[in-house]
Design a protein around this motif. Structure first.
Motif, mmCIF file in Angstrom:
data_model
loop_
_atom_site.group_PDB
_atom_site.id
_atom_site.type_symbol
_atom_site.label_atom_id
_atom_site.label_comp_id
_atom_site.label_asym_id
_atom_site.label_seq_id
_atom_site.Cartn_x
_atom_site.Cartn_y
_atom_site.Cartn_z
ATOM 1 N N VAL A 220 106.484 138.970 102.423
ATOM 2 C CA VAL A 220 105.121 138.114 104.286
ATOM 3 C C VAL A 220 104.553 137.139 103.554
ATOM 4 O O VAL A 220 104.490 136.414 104.265
ATOM 5 C CB VAL A 220 104.090 139.476 105.099
ATOM 6 N N MET A 221 104.185 137.206 102.613
ATOM 7 C CA MET A 221 103.636 135.681 102.053
ATOM 8 C C MET A 221 104.494 134.832 101.859
ATOM 9 O O MET A 221 104.319 133.783 102.391
ATOM 10 C CB MET A 221 102.649 135.881 100.687
ATOM 11 N N ILE A 222 105.249 134.961 101.482
ATOM 12 C CA ILE A 222 106.688 134.088 101.619
ATOM 13 C C ILE A 222 106.757 132.860 102.916
ATOM 14 O O ILE A 222 107.414 131.849 103.341
ATOM 15 C CB ILE A 222 107.672 134.035 100.516
ATOM 16 N N LEU A 223 107.263 134.050 104.015
ATOM 17 C CA LEU A 223 107.362 133.429 105.621
ATOM 18 C C LEU A 223 105.975 133.058 105.751
ATOM 19 O O LEU A 223 106.514 132.219 106.433
ATOM 20 C CB LEU A 223 107.194 134.633 106.109
ATOM 21 N N THR A 224 104.965 133.731 105.461
ATOM 22 C CA THR A 224 103.916 132.609 106.340
ATOM 23 C C THR A 224 103.433 131.289 105.642
ATOM 24 O O THR A 224 103.359 130.279 106.458
ATOM 25 C CB THR A 224 102.265 133.595 106.192
ATOM 26 N N GLN A 225 104.069 131.322 104.332
ATOM 27 C CA GLN A 225 103.811 130.250 103.514
ATOM 28 C C GLN A 225 104.811 129.248 103.809
ATOM 29 O O GLN A 225 104.538 127.445 103.631
ATOM 30 C CB GLN A 225 103.782 130.513 102.104
ATOM 31 N N GLY A 226 105.773 129.351 103.982
ATOM 32 C CA GLY A 226 106.796 128.568 104.918
ATOM 33 C C GLY A 226 106.200 128.956 106.724
ATOM 34 O O GLY A 226 106.815 126.469 106.719
ATOM 35 N N TRP A 227 106.028 129.000 106.664
ATOM 36 C CA TRP A 227 105.335 128.645 108.372
ATOM 37 C C TRP A 227 104.772 127.117 108.058
ATOM 38 O O TRP A 227 104.317 125.839 108.836
ATOM 39 C CB TRP A 227 104.908 129.419 109.399
ATOM 40 N N LEU A 228 104.023 127.861 106.638
ATOM 41 C CA LEU A 228 102.749 126.307 106.704
ATOM 42 C C LEU A 228 103.423 124.578 105.904
ATOM 43 O O LEU A 228 103.350 123.857 106.068
ATOM 44 C CB LEU A 228 102.084 125.815 105.670
ATOM 45 N N VAL A 229 104.477 124.896 105.502
ATOM 46 C CA VAL A 229 105.426 124.140 104.993
ATOM 47 C C VAL A 229 106.015 123.666 106.285
ATOM 48 O O VAL A 229 106.059 121.923 106.237
ATOM 49 C CB VAL A 229 106.305 125.150 103.718
ATOM 50 N N VAL A 230 106.812 123.964 107.070
ATOM 51 C CA VAL A 230 106.720 123.062 108.501
ATOM 52 C C VAL A 230 106.108 122.448 108.712
ATOM 53 O O VAL A 230 106.788 121.417 109.703
ATOM 54 C CB VAL A 230 107.922 124.679 109.157
ATOM 55 N N SER A 231 104.564 123.234 109.128
ATOM 56 C CA SER A 231 103.774 122.916 110.429
ATOM 57 C C SER A 231 102.663 121.891 109.529
ATOM 58 O O SER A 231 102.496 121.110 110.361
ATOM 59 C CB SER A 231 103.230 124.015 111.063
ATOM 60 N N GLY A 232 102.566 121.132 108.627
ATOM 61 C CA GLY A 232 102.275 120.571 107.603
ATOM 62 C C GLY A 232 102.282 119.767 106.046
ATOM 63 O O GLY A 232 103.495 120.374 105.722
ATOM 64 N N ASN A 233 101.906 118.724 106.170
ATOM 65 C CA ASN A 233 101.945 118.527 104.790
ATOM 66 C C ASN A 233 100.606 118.365 103.587
ATOM 67 O O ASN A 233 99.198 117.915 104.014
ATOM 68 C CB ASN A 233 101.966 116.570 104.490
ATOM 69 N N PHE A 234 101.012 119.478 102.721
ATOM 70 C CA PHE A 234 99.905 120.283 102.469
ATOM 71 C C PHE A 234 100.364 119.669 100.638
ATOM 72 O O PHE A 234 99.716 121.242 100.094
ATOM 73 C CB PHE A 234 99.153 121.703 101.966
ATOM 74 N N ALA A 235 100.687 119.489 100.004
ATOM 75 C CA ALA A 235 101.341 118.703 98.541
ATOM 76 C C ALA A 235 102.100 119.437 99.147
ATOM 77 O O ALA A 235 102.664 119.942 99.003
ATOM 78 C CB ALA A 235 100.044 118.040 97.860
ATOM 79 N N TRP A 236 101.713 119.951 97.097
ATOM 80 C CA TRP A 236 102.600 121.214 97.135
ATOM 81 C C TRP A 236 101.990 122.857 97.055
ATOM 82 O O TRP A 236 102.294 123.639 96.018
ATOM 83 C CB TRP A 236 102.823 121.347 95.204
ATOM 84 N N LEU A 237 100.650 122.426 97.255
ATOM 85 C CA LEU A 237 100.017 124.001 97.655
ATOM 86 C C LEU A 237 101.467 125.413 98.339
ATOM 87 O O LEU A 237 101.046 126.332 97.384
ATOM 88 C CB LEU A 237 98.750 123.682 98.280
ATOM 89 N N ASN A 238 101.973 124.991 98.950
ATOM 90 C CA ASN A 238 102.518 125.855 100.145
ATOM 91 C C ASN A 238 103.740 125.906 99.067
ATOM 92 O O ASN A 238 104.033 127.279 99.076
ATOM 93 C CB ASN A 238 102.673 125.369 101.596
ATOM 94 N N THR A 239 104.153 125.472 98.761
ATOM 95 C CA THR A 239 104.977 125.523 97.670
ATOM 96 C C THR A 239 105.181 126.196 96.676
ATOM 97 O O THR A 239 106.197 126.854 96.300
ATOM 98 C CB THR A 239 106.012 124.247 97.729
ATOM 99 N N LEU A 240 104.470 125.758 96.021
ATOM 100 C CA LEU A 240 103.730 126.431 94.467
ATOM 101 C C LEU A 240 103.707 128.269 94.962
ATOM 102 O O LEU A 240 103.855 128.875 93.578
ATOM 103 C CB LEU A 240 103.020 126.216 93.709
ATOM 104 N N THR A 241 102.759 128.154 96.061
ATOM 105 C CA THR A 241 102.498 129.509 96.491
ATOM 106 C C THR A 241 103.369 130.192 96.534
ATOM 107 O O THR A 241 103.592 131.967 96.521
ATOM 108 C CB THR A 241 102.014 129.940 97.301
ATOM 109 N N ILE A 242 104.471 129.628 97.913
ATOM 110 C CA ILE A 242 105.721 130.668 97.744
ATOM 111 C C ILE A 242 106.637 131.051 96.722
ATOM 112 O O ILE A 242 106.974 132.170 96.191
ATOM 113 C CB ILE A 242 106.722 130.054 98.265
#
Length: 480
Positions: free
Chosen positions: A242-264
């Protein structure tokens, strides 16, 4: 098999270990390459905030760093390239093919090298994901090599890191901006986030009821789901997905450096091998592990106890009335407090920097400097840069919010000097390397174009002038 192997190992997390180790190393690789490309211009000997001047001011209070006693751009590049090389080896898995002490040393090396950079990086490295990367790199160092089974305690501590990251972000939102509580935050956020990407306008134009569902889903994911990371399988694995899916949503919708990628990447520490086998039956990652050496088990236990101790303040911070966001409680950036967007900007202001070779007057022709990531030309589609971090562009977003921290005046001076290092950080120098006579900075209000406006004009942004931040200035007069 010894008793400590039975208790402290998790043989059904081999795929997760590979993803976490190689993924974290890949993010380090991006971070070191970012330092190679950007650090000398921003923080080097002739940068906007020179490290030598910072170290002279800090004196004995300077944080641990290889540069504490001496800094040079050559030494910085040597450190960054060394980190790049070791990170690349870890990405391909070469150190992991040896005994467990080899990846342990390799990860601790890149952790220490990047700690040295972050601790002298000042405001340009004052982001929560820098501390997250450092804490993740230190943790992953103790995941062992392919010869031994993944240590369960390390996987558990990685889940604890993800818990602090997600739950902290959820709590700071609930304690912060009212728009998170009334579910209206995404009426604004996709448009006003620091660096929109190509899909941000699409997300912004979604129906408002869907935005409210997005916010509600975010609250569930950040405030409830993190506790399930510590539940028995398969619950913990589904929580991670569930977290991977929601963080992927953030990756698709914005540029937050590696915050979302690293969380995934870190969330995969809670996904067991059985999940992969259920999707691809031929997957059988379990190998014949050698007995885990007693020395390695002792090192792992001691390291995890140390991290648990260092994170006690971060844990208390989650439930504190005055919660801190993205705070480090020690000089090593271990056991940090995390969180993001406790407040949401309702309108978007952009600082547009211009120069001219003419004398100031009604006939002067002002040309705009264009940045790689931040909005500028209204007809230009936002680009995707994450997980790469455009540090100057991010600081321009903070500048528009009223936070300058001493770097912008030196930046304008560098433009007047046509400094080649600074100009390389820009998308377009309108003077092709020549010196402008004057520069100025104006403030604009930006908003995404509506669908009708986009069809009629082709513009991604609609902007309106709001005033002047810096009046025309030259090297002959103080920039103010």
């Amino acid at each position: 098999m010894e008793w400590w192997t039975d208790v402290l190992t998790a043989e059904d997390y081999e795929v997760g270990r590979q993803i976490v180790q190689r993924g974290v190393a890949a993010v380090y690789l991006v971070a070191f390459l970012s330092a190679v490309a950007q650090f000398p211009a921003l923080l080097g000997e002739k940068g906007l905030l020179p490290v030598p001047a910072f170290l002279e001011r800090a004196g004995g209070r300077a944080c641990p760093s290889l540069f504490h006693r001496r800094y040079s751009d050559r030494l910085l590049l040597a450190v960054a390239w060394a980190g790049t090389a070791v990170s690349a080896l870890l990405v391909v898995g070469l150190p992991q093919a040896g005994p467990p002490w080899v990846p342990l040393v390799a990860f601790l090396v890149i952790w220490w090298l990047y700690t040295s950079i972050v601790n002298v990086g000042q405001t340009f490295y004052g982001f929560g994901w820098e501390s997250l990367l450092l804490e993740a790199g230190f943790l992953v160092a103790f995941l062992g090599s392919d010869e031994v089974a993944p240590p369960f305690l390390v996987l558990l501590m990685i889940r604890y890191l993800v818990f602090r990251l997600e739950f902290g972000a959820g709590m700071i939102k609930m304690r912060g901006d009212r728009s998170w509580r009334d579910l209206t935050a995404l009426y604004y956020h996709h448009e006003t986030q620091p660096m929109p990407n190509p899909a941000s306008r699409f997300f912004h134009l979604l129906p408002k009821p869907l935005h409210r569902i997005e916010v509600a889903g975010n609250h569930v994911t950040q405030l409830a789901v993190p506790f399930l990371l510590f539940a028995p399988q398969p619950v913990a694995g589904f929580a991670a997905l569930v977290m991977i899916l929601t963080q992927g949503w953030l990756v698709v919708s914005g540029n937050f450096a590696w915050l979302n990628t690293l969380t995934i990447i870190l969330a995969f520490a809670a996904v067991p091998d059985s999940f992969y086998a259920a999707v691809i039956p031929t997957v059988d990652p379990a190998g014949s592990y050698q007995p885990t050496p007693l020395w390695f088990t002792i090192v792992v236990v001691l390291a995890m106890l140390l991290l648990a101790y260092l994170s006690r303040q971060a844990l208390a911070n989650l439930f504190a009335r005055h919660q801190l966001m993205n705070a480090s409680f020690n000089r090593w950036h271990l056991g940090n407090a995390y969180g993001a967007f406790g407040s949401v900007t309702k309108v978007r202001y952009e600082v547009i920097v211009e120069g001219t070779v003419d004398e100031v007057g009604p006939g002067a022709r002002w040309l705009e400097y264009e940045f790689k990531g931040k909005p500028g030309d209204p007809s230009r589609m936002p680009r995707q840069f994450a997980p790469y971090h455009l540090r100057l562009d991010w600081m321009m977003w903070f500048l528009a919010l009223g936070s300058e921290r001493g770097w912008f005046t030196p930046f304008l001076v560098k433009l007047l000097q046509a400094d080649p290092l600074i100009l390389k950080l820009l998308r377009k120098d309108p003077f092709d390397g020549a010196r402008p006579r004057y520069v100025r900075a104006r403030i604009f209000l930006y908003r995404f174009s509506t669908r009708a406006e986009k069809r009629a004009t082709g513009l991604w942004w609609i902007r309106e002038p709001q005033g002047v931040l810096v009046h025309p200035a030259s090297l002959r007069a103080e920039v103010s």
